[in-house]
Design a protein around this motif. Structure first.
Motif, mmCIF file in Angstrom:
data_model
loop_
_atom_site.group_PDB
_atom_site.id
_atom_site.type_symbol
_atom_site.label_atom_id
_atom_site.label_comp_id
_atom_site.label_asym_id
_atom_site.label_seq_id
_atom_site.Cartn_x
_atom_site.Cartn_y
_atom_site.Cartn_z
ATOM 1 N N ASN A 130 52.676 39.975 -81.058
ATOM 2 C CA ASN A 130 53.699 39.584 -81.969
ATOM 3 C C ASN A 130 54.068 40.746 -82.372
ATOM 4 O O ASN A 130 53.688 42.386 -83.467
ATOM 5 N N LYS A 131 55.496 40.709 -82.105
ATOM 6 C CA LYS A 131 56.034 42.471 -82.463
ATOM 7 C C LYS A 131 57.480 41.662 -83.020
ATOM 8 O O LYS A 131 58.042 40.731 -82.615
ATOM 9 N N TRP A 132 58.145 42.503 -83.859
ATOM 10 C CA TRP A 132 59.595 42.099 -84.768
ATOM 11 C C TRP A 132 60.232 43.267 -84.709
ATOM 12 O O TRP A 132 59.617 44.344 -85.054
ATOM 13 N N VAL A 133 61.570 43.322 -83.823
ATOM 14 C CA VAL A 133 62.805 44.129 -84.201
ATOM 15 C C VAL A 133 63.690 43.960 -84.638
ATOM 16 O O VAL A 133 64.068 42.811 -84.105
ATOM 17 N N PHE A 134 63.631 44.617 -85.640
ATOM 18 C CA PHE A 134 65.624 44.961 -86.465
ATOM 19 C C PHE A 134 65.563 46.063 -85.734
ATOM 20 O O PHE A 134 66.158 47.657 -85.633
ATOM 21 N N TRP A 164 58.273 46.384 -85.327
ATOM 22 C CA TRP A 164 57.067 46.583 -85.654
ATOM 23 C C TRP A 164 55.905 45.733 -85.305
ATOM 24 O O TRP A 164 56.431 44.250 -84.770
ATOM 25 N N VAL A 165 55.014 46.111 -84.968
ATOM 26 C CA VAL A 165 53.839 45.409 -84.537
ATOM 27 C C VAL A 165 52.800 45.000 -85.474
ATOM 28 O O VAL A 165 52.639 45.618 -86.179
ATOM 29 N N SER A 166 52.479 43.462 -84.944
ATOM 30 C CA SER A 166 51.361 42.832 -85.772
ATOM 31 C C SER A 166 49.951 43.757 -85.695
ATOM 32 O O SER A 166 49.482 43.831 -84.652
ATOM 33 N N GLU A 167 48.918 43.919 -87.261
ATOM 34 C CA GLU A 167 47.925 44.431 -86.791
ATOM 35 C C GLU A 167 46.932 43.200 -86.246
ATOM 36 O O GLU A 167 45.848 44.032 -85.628
ATOM 37 N N TYR A 176 59.229 38.888 -80.939
ATOM 38 C CA TYR A 176 58.413 38.780 -79.918
ATOM 39 C C TYR A 176 57.396 38.395 -79.991
ATOM 40 O O TYR A 176 57.070 38.338 -81.289
ATOM 41 N N SER A 177 57.000 37.977 -78.557
ATOM 42 C CA SER A 177 55.204 37.042 -78.398
ATOM 43 C C SER A 177 54.938 37.453 -76.903
ATOM 44 O O SER A 177 55.682 36.912 -76.326
ATOM 45 N N GLN A 178 53.695 38.021 -77.230
ATOM 46 C CA GLN A 178 53.736 38.408 -75.440
ATOM 47 C C GLN A 178 54.395 38.728 -73.953
ATOM 48 O O GLN A 178 55.410 38.461 -73.616
ATOM 49 N N GLY A 179 55.323 39.903 -75.327
ATOM 50 C CA GLY A 179 56.342 40.028 -74.503
ATOM 51 C C GLY A 179 57.368 39.459 -74.307
ATOM 52 O O GLY A 179 58.911 39.533 -74.011
#
Length: 122
Positions: free
Chosen positions: A38-42, A30-33, A50-53
């Motif tokens: 800002n990415k959340w991986v479930f 999931w990527v923040s709009e 994650y932030s900036q990879g």
């Protein structure tokens, strides 16, 4: 008395099915709009942020529909669901109301702040 039991059982069954569907539907990236870095991986029962990879935090997660959530009294009915993240390194808990979850979007509200965060499946 039987009618009350059947009604209550049916209500609990609907809540249980909804939670199972959300547990499956949330799996993925999931990527923040508002901040695409800002990415959340479930994955399984784990959430990786994650932030900036760069991996920031690892959490265990669960979705439920009960009160309290992180010591906040919250409404509970057939339309409510909550996401609880528990930080792996220190056990800190973060709770979110799931405003919506489908195959394209995840919208959550942090219970301590009140603002909504919108993620798009990435």
């Amino acid at each position: 008395m039987k009618t009350t039991f059947i009604s209550l059982s049916g209500f609990l069954l609907i809540l249980s099915i909804t939670t199972i569907q959300e547990d499956e539907l949330i799996i993925g990236t999931w990527v923040s709009e508002s901040d695409p870095s800002n990415k959340w991986v479930f994955i399984g029962s784990e959430c990786l942020r994650y932030s900036q990879g760069k991996l920031l935090n690892k959490y265990s997660f669960k979705i439920n529909n009960s009160s309290p959530q992180c010591e906040y009294d919250v409404p509970v009915n057939s339309n409510t669901s909550y996401l609880e993240l528990t930080k792996r390194d220190n056990g800190s808990k973060f709770c979110y109301e799931i405003a919506s979850l489908n195959d394209k979007y995840l919208t959550i509200r942090y219970l301590n702040a009140g603002r909504f965060m919108v993620f798009k499946r990435g």
